[in-house]
Design an enzyme around this catalytic site. Sequence first.
Site, PDB file in Angstrom:
ATOM      1  N   ARG A 108       9.105   9.518   7.898  1.00  0.00           N
ATOM      2  CA  ARG A 108       8.337   9.344   6.667  1.00  0.00           C
ATOM      3  C   ARG A 108       9.321   9.274   5.514  1.00  0.00           C
ATOM      4  O   ARG A 108      10.152  10.167   5.339  1.00  0.00           O
ATOM      5  CB  ARG A 108       7.367  10.494   6.430  1.00  0.00           C
ATOM      6  CG  ARG A 108       6.906  10.524   4.967  1.00  0.00           C
ATOM      7  CD  ARG A 108       5.793  11.454   4.665  1.00  0.00           C
ATOM      8  NE  ARG A 108       4.549  10.976   5.246  1.00  0.00           N
ATOM      9  CZ  ARG A 108       3.347  11.312   4.774  1.00  0.00           C
ATOM     10  NH1 ARG A 108       3.225  12.115   3.747  1.00  0.00           N
ATOM     11  NH2 ARG A 108       2.262  10.855   5.352  1.00  0.00           N
ATOM     12  N   HIS A 135       1.438   2.429   5.987  1.00  0.00           N
ATOM     13  CA  HIS A 135       1.059   3.716   6.587  1.00  0.00           C
ATOM     14  C   HIS A 135       0.196   3.433   7.822  1.00  0.00           C
ATOM     15  O   HIS A 135      -1.000   3.727   7.844  1.00  0.00           O
ATOM     16  CB  HIS A 135       0.299   4.552   5.544  1.00  0.00           C
ATOM     17  CG  HIS A 135       0.202   6.005   5.866  1.00  0.00           C
ATOM     18  ND1 HIS A 135       0.837   6.596   6.955  1.00  0.00           N
ATOM     19  CD2 HIS A 135      -0.469   7.021   5.235  1.00  0.00           C
ATOM     20  CE1 HIS A 135       0.558   7.889   6.978  1.00  0.00           C
ATOM     21  NE2 HIS A 135      -0.222   8.164   5.945  1.00  0.00           N
ATOM     22  N   GLN A 138      -2.123   6.093   9.694  1.00  0.00           N
ATOM     23  CA  GLN A 138      -3.328   6.434   8.937  1.00  0.00           C
ATOM     24  C   GLN A 138      -4.430   5.413   9.206  1.00  0.00           C
ATOM     25  O   GLN A 138      -5.602   5.757   9.384  1.00  0.00           O
ATOM     26  CB  GLN A 138      -3.012   6.481   7.442  1.00  0.00           C
ATOM     27  CG  GLN A 138      -4.222   6.738   6.562  1.00  0.00           C
ATOM     28  CD  GLN A 138      -4.773   8.156   6.679  1.00  0.00           C
ATOM     29  OE1 GLN A 138      -4.028   9.116   6.579  1.00  0.00           O
ATOM     30  NE2 GLN A 138      -6.073   8.286   6.899  1.00  0.00           N
ATOM     31  N   ASP A 231      -7.443   5.810  -2.812  1.00  0.00           N
ATOM     32  CA  ASP A 231      -6.204   6.573  -2.616  1.00  0.00           C
ATOM     33  C   ASP A 231      -5.699   6.955  -4.005  1.00  0.00           C
ATOM     34  O   ASP A 231      -6.174   6.427  -5.026  1.00  0.00           O
ATOM     35  CB  ASP A 231      -5.185   5.689  -1.854  1.00  0.00           C
ATOM     36  CG  ASP A 231      -3.907   6.432  -1.477  1.00  0.00           C
ATOM     37  OD1 ASP A 231      -3.871   7.674  -1.562  1.00  0.00           O
ATOM     38  OD2 ASP A 231      -2.930   5.751  -1.095  1.00  0.00           O
ATOM     39  N   CYS A 272      -7.458   8.691   2.437  1.00  0.00           N
ATOM     40  CA  CYS A 272      -6.439   9.174   3.387  1.00  0.00           C
ATOM     41  C   CYS A 272      -6.037  10.617   3.106  1.00  0.00           C
ATOM     42  O   CYS A 272      -5.551  11.305   4.001  1.00  0.00           O
ATOM     43  CB  CYS A 272      -5.225   8.253   3.347  1.00  0.00           C
ATOM     44  SG  CYS A 272      -4.516   8.087   1.699  1.00  0.00           S
ATOM     45  N   ARG A 300      -6.450  11.742  12.562  1.00  0.00           N
ATOM     46  CA  ARG A 300      -4.998  11.487  12.534  1.00  0.00           C
ATOM     47  C   ARG A 300      -4.360  12.024  13.808  1.00  0.00           C
ATOM     48  O   ARG A 300      -3.495  11.397  14.409  1.00  0.00           O
ATOM     49  CB  ARG A 300      -4.336  12.186  11.328  1.00  0.00           C
ATOM     50  CG  ARG A 300      -4.755  11.725   9.959  1.00  0.00           C
ATOM     51  CD  ARG A 300      -4.418  10.278   9.715  1.00  0.00           C
ATOM     52  NE  ARG A 300      -3.017   9.945   9.963  1.00  0.00           N
ATOM     53  CZ  ARG A 300      -1.971  10.302   9.172  1.00  0.00           C
ATOM     54  NH1 ARG A 300      -2.179  10.963   8.056  1.00  0.00           N
ATOM     55  NH2 ARG A 300      -0.734   9.962   9.481  1.00  0.00           N
TER      56      ARG A 300
HETATM   57  N1  NVA Z   1      -0.370   6.221  -1.205  1.00  0.00           N
HETATM   58  C1  NVA Z   1      -0.113   7.617  -0.917  1.00  0.00           C
HETATM   59  C2  NVA Z   1      -0.573   7.943   0.465  1.00  0.00           C
HETATM   60  C3  NVA Z   1      -0.394   9.379   0.887  1.00  0.00           C
HETATM   61  C4  NVA Z   1      -0.838   9.651   2.280  1.00  0.00           C
HETATM   62  C5  NVA Z   1       1.357   7.918  -1.106  1.00  0.00           C
HETATM   63  O1  NVA Z   1       2.187   7.103  -0.650  1.00  0.00           O
HETATM   64  O2  NVA Z   1       1.685   8.916  -1.708  1.00  0.00           O
HETATM   65  N1   CP Z   2      -2.809  11.093   4.808  1.00  0.00           N
HETATM   66  C1   CP Z   2      -1.561  11.575   4.919  1.00  0.00           C
HETATM   67  O1   CP Z   2      -0.623  10.900   5.350  1.00  0.00           O
HETATM   68  O2   CP Z   2      -1.433  12.871   4.541  1.00  0.00           O
HETATM   69  P1   CP Z   2      -0.073  13.679   4.389  1.00  0.00           P
HETATM   70  O3   CP Z   2       0.676  13.071   3.224  1.00  0.00           O
HETATM   71  O4   CP Z   2      -0.497  15.091   4.124  1.00  0.00           O
HETATM   72  O5   CP Z   2       0.721  13.534   5.662  1.00  0.00           O
END
Ligand code: NVA
Ligand code: CP
Length: 313
Positions: A108, A135, A138, A231, A272, A300
């Site tokens: 990540r 992602h 997700q 989101d 998400c 998930r």
């Molecule tokens: N768009 C958000 C998704 C988090 C799961 C981010 O990248 O922070």
């Molecule tokens: N939806 C998601 O990816 O959550 P986290 O950022 O908590 O992993």
Amino acid sequence: MAVNLKGRSLLTLLDYTPEEIRYLLDISHQVKAESRAREKHKRFEGMTLAMLFEKRSTRTRLAFETAFTEEGGHAIFLSKNDIQLGAKESIEDTARVLGRMVDAIMFRGFKQKTVEILAEYSGVPVYNGLTDDYHPTQVLADLMTIEENFGRLKGIKLVFMGDGRNNMANSLMIGAAKMGFHYVIVSPESLRPRKELVERVTEIAKETGAKIEFTDNVDEGVRGADVIYTDVWASMGEEDKLQERMKLLKPFQVNEELMKKTGKEGTIFMHCLPAVKGQEVTFEVIEGKQSRVWDEAENRKHTIKAIMIATLI
Ligand code: NVA
Ligand code: CP
């Protein structure tokens, strides 16, 4: 031909055919049923998963770690403060070392390129647990949740509200194109996915019968929606844009009035998570009857377990 994903990475759903996505969803439903029946398996016994984090996570980390551990595997959490990822040591070299020691890698972080290099140089399956661009794990959970609610994917009208060029808007667009959805991004014109990605999904949509649209007209966009999805307005790494986005995206907030505009009783709300209540969605909607966000979060784990089963054993 029967689907076989052994040894494959999951960097973006662009790399997966609709049949392969179907296969992953079938395994996901199966492992969820096993979990409900309290059945135990040891599919990852003796295996190790390295989990690399440049950004924070609750769900993704928990899903990978619990899914891998309860199947007998050992998952190692490595934050960017713990290892030499791209700082003192190149990503290529880190990838080669990891590939000699572990069976799979989850990453990540910021750049999509990093997850691509990890896959190229490690020689083991690499899973994208979120980058600035995509992602994909997700989206598998989201597809599973939609299927649980409507019993199908094809023809579902999925509307994404808000920051229409973030990793979720992009990845949902890919999933929607692959699985034959009617997908609409309702956002200001300045927040739409990059042209090259839109061209790619438009090609995919021609084959699957999906319809992909963009509008800044909220009333038209949400009419007839089966799913309203949103989101955060500022994703991880772009917190400095929040003030500007709050002004720009206020008309795209998901609230009770907007949910009524679908004109459908059965519309569900998805996110998400993590959510900023009062910004992209109101408290009433996320806590209301139409919200499916907790099922989505649980899924998930089942979908991530399914990806690892399909690619590792
Ligand atoms: N768009 C958000 C998704 C988090 C799961 C981010 O990248 O922070
Ligand atoms: N939806 C998601 O990816 O959550 P986290 O950022 O908590 O992993």
